[in-house]
Write a protein that holds these residues in place. Structure first.
Motif, mmCIF file in Angstrom:
data_model
loop_
_atom_site.group_PDB
_atom_site.id
_atom_site.type_symbol
_atom_site.label_atom_id
_atom_site.label_comp_id
_atom_site.label_asym_id
_atom_site.label_seq_id
_atom_site.Cartn_x
_atom_site.Cartn_y
_atom_site.Cartn_z
ATOM 1 N N UNK A 110 0.719 -1.169 0.004
ATOM 2 C CA UNK A 110 0.096 -0.100 -0.158
ATOM 3 C C UNK A 110 0.808 1.197 0.114
ATOM 4 N N UNK A 111 0.211 2.395 -0.410
ATOM 5 C CA UNK A 111 0.869 3.543 -0.376
ATOM 6 C C UNK A 111 1.378 4.039 0.878
ATOM 7 N N UNK A 112 0.721 3.958 2.193
ATOM 8 C CA UNK A 112 1.213 4.064 3.293
ATOM 9 C C UNK A 112 2.246 3.215 4.055
ATOM 10 N N UNK A 113 2.750 2.101 3.482
ATOM 11 C CA UNK A 113 3.638 1.414 4.116
ATOM 12 C C UNK A 113 5.067 2.201 3.720
ATOM 13 N N UNK A 114 5.764 2.236 4.785
ATOM 14 C CA UNK A 114 6.809 2.823 4.705
ATOM 15 C C UNK A 114 7.944 2.377 3.924
ATOM 16 N N UNK A 115 9.097 3.071 3.496
ATOM 17 C CA UNK A 115 9.821 2.639 2.418
ATOM 18 C C UNK A 115 10.460 1.326 2.708
ATOM 19 N N UNK A 116 10.462 0.297 1.678
ATOM 20 C CA UNK A 116 11.193 -0.945 2.102
ATOM 21 C C UNK A 116 12.736 -0.824 2.296
ATOM 22 N N UNK A 117 13.231 -1.558 3.220
ATOM 23 C CA UNK A 117 14.794 -1.531 3.566
ATOM 24 C C UNK A 117 15.197 -2.232 2.139
ATOM 25 N N UNK A 118 16.390 -1.836 1.852
ATOM 26 C CA UNK A 118 17.057 -2.265 0.609
ATOM 27 C C UNK A 118 17.491 -3.844 0.811
ATOM 28 N N UNK A 119 17.677 -4.283 2.110
ATOM 29 C CA UNK A 119 17.997 -5.644 2.270
ATOM 30 C C UNK A 119 16.994 -6.523 2.648
ATOM 31 N N UNK A 120 15.674 -6.195 2.477
ATOM 32 C CA UNK A 120 14.573 -6.950 2.764
ATOM 33 C C UNK A 120 14.272 -8.147 1.873
ATOM 34 N N UNK A 121 14.368 -9.102 2.318
ATOM 35 C CA UNK A 121 14.542 -10.486 1.696
ATOM 36 C C UNK A 121 12.872 -11.106 1.430
ATOM 37 N N UNK A 122 12.331 -10.700 0.328
ATOM 38 C CA UNK A 122 10.943 -11.359 0.024
ATOM 39 C C UNK A 122 11.281 -12.697 -0.728
ATOM 40 N N UNK A 123 12.231 -13.266 -0.822
ATOM 41 C CA UNK A 123 12.111 -14.682 -1.368
ATOM 42 C C UNK A 123 11.945 -14.772 -2.991
ATOM 43 N N UNK A 124 12.260 -13.460 -3.533
ATOM 44 C CA UNK A 124 11.887 -13.536 -4.982
ATOM 45 C C UNK A 124 10.507 -13.157 -5.273
ATOM 46 N N UNK A 125 9.715 -12.841 -4.365
ATOM 47 C CA UNK A 125 8.123 -12.285 -4.584
ATOM 48 C C UNK A 125 8.277 -11.019 -5.205
#
Length: 128
Positions: A110-125
């Motif tokens: 969503x628009x109100x989710x803070x910026x995602x950390x560069x090292x966030x691992x979403x397993x290729x999603x």
């Protein structure tokens, strides 16, 4: 008419006339008709199919309460996709763990989710 499933309910309401959703984000007031929501949900279901998702796949919806959330929810249901809703205030690491547990190939952010950390691992999603 007897409704057996949420899809039966959706089929009934998508043909109604009048306002369905009213949203005020503090800057402007927007309204969406039943027809608007029905059309957008069917379009989103088609987009999920084009992305290769099939019945019983999962999609994480990580966002605030807004019309797009409602459309994505109905679109997923129409496509047979399982919705995994997560509050927009949840920590990115929590979202990553849930995504991993359910194996969701797509995370709607969503628009109100803070910026995602560069090292966030979403397993290729994919992030949409």
């Amino acid at each position: 008419m007897r409704r057996e499933t949420l899809i039966d309910f959706f089929s009934d309401i998508a043909g109604l006339r009048g306002e369905f959703l009213v949203f005020d984000d503090g800057y402007r007031h927007r309204s969406h008709t039943y027809e608007d929501v029905g059309r957008a949900a069917r379009g989103f279901a088609a987009r999920l199919a084009r992305a290769g998702l099939k019945k019983n796949d999962k999609v994480v919806v990580w966002g605030e309460n807004r019309p797009e959330w409602v459309v994505s929810y109905w679109g997923c249901l129409l496509a047979g996709i399982i919705v995994v809703p997560i509050d927009y205030r949840s920590a990115p690491s929590f979202v990553a763990r849930v995504r991993g547990m359910v194996g969701a190939p797509i995370v709607l952010v969503g628009d109100d989710v803070p910026a995602l950390p560069a090292d966030l691992d979403l397993g290729g999603a994919q992030i949409w």
